[in-house]
Design a protein around this motif. Structure first.
Motif, short mmCIF file in Angstrom:
data_model
loop_
_atom_site.label_atom_id
_atom_site.label_comp_id
_atom_site.label_asym_id
_atom_site.label_seq_id
_atom_site.Cartn_x
_atom_site.Cartn_y
_atom_site.Cartn_z
N UNK A 107 9.78 45.64 30.72
CA UNK A 107 9.96 47.07 30.39
C UNK A 107 9.42 48.08 31.20
N UNK A 108 8.10 48.07 31.39
CA UNK A 108 7.52 49.10 32.12
C UNK A 108 8.18 49.45 33.37
N UNK A 109 8.35 48.30 34.17
CA UNK A 109 8.97 48.45 35.42
C UNK A 109 10.19 49.09 35.15
N UNK A 110 11.25 48.85 34.25
CA UNK A 110 12.41 49.29 34.02
C UNK A 110 12.23 51.06 33.88
N UNK A 111 11.14 51.41 32.98
CA UNK A 111 10.70 52.81 32.66
C UNK A 111 10.62 53.40 34.04
#
Length: 190
Positions: free
Chosen positions: A1-5
């Protein structure tokens, strides 16, 4: 999820910089307008990256919806989109360019494509800002998830559509046998 942000922040920033370059060309190198667009784009990127870092640090994805950093990023992105769309429309409108013929021409088609694509990303960004403001605790705190998840995709699609439309407009001009009117382009790699 962090990579997506982080990826969403980079994509939005890159596309807004692409549009800032287009505005730079269309406005005949107006530093004020382009500078304001770059400032909004950078603000959105920085606060979006801060939000991603906060999620990475706390390991809590709910921070994406509850912290003010993401709201500031969304507001700056929406203001950037409004300014880009308004500037493109203002500088390419027929009354300004001297193209006030009744039949549609290539500049009008290009303007319509630019405004429609910028308007769509602008609507998604504004929806995200509005939903950030109306969401409450509990289940209502995730209202902004839908436009937030669509934002990077709409920016990328918008940029690709603008690039493809410019190519098809040039091809139409060559098929008709007219000399193609000069449309400002991004310099090619040599």
């Amino acid at each position: 999820m962090v990579l997506g942000v982080f990826m969403a922040c980079w994509i939005v920033f890159a596309v807004q910089c692409f549009y800032a370059h287009r505005v730079w060309i269309i406005t005949e190198y107006n530093r004020l307008i382009t500078g304001i667009i770059c400032a909004f784009a950078t603000t959105a990127f920085v606060f979006g990256t801060i939000t991603g870092g906060l999620i990475f640090y706390t390991r809590n994805p709910v921070d994406l919806f509850g912290k003010k950093w993401c709201q500031v990023s969304a507001v700056a992105g929406a203001l950037c989109d409004i300014l880009i769309t308004g500037t493109v429309w203002w500088f390419l409108r027929p009354a300004r360019t001297g193209n006030v013929r009744s039949k549609p021409n290539y500049l009008n088609k290009l303007t319509q494509i630019f405004v429609n694509m910028g308007l769509f990303t602008c609507i998604v960004a504004i929806a995200m800002v509005v939903l950030y403001q109306v969401q409450d605790g509990g289940l209502g705190q995730f209202y902004s998830a839908l436009p937030g998840s669509l934002l990077a995709k709409t920016y990328l699609n918008s940029m690709m559509a603008v690039l493809n439309a410019r190519k098809s407009i040039r091809e139409q001009q060559l098929e008709v046998g007219r000399s193609p009117m000069e449309l400002p382009t991004i310099p090619t790699i040599r």
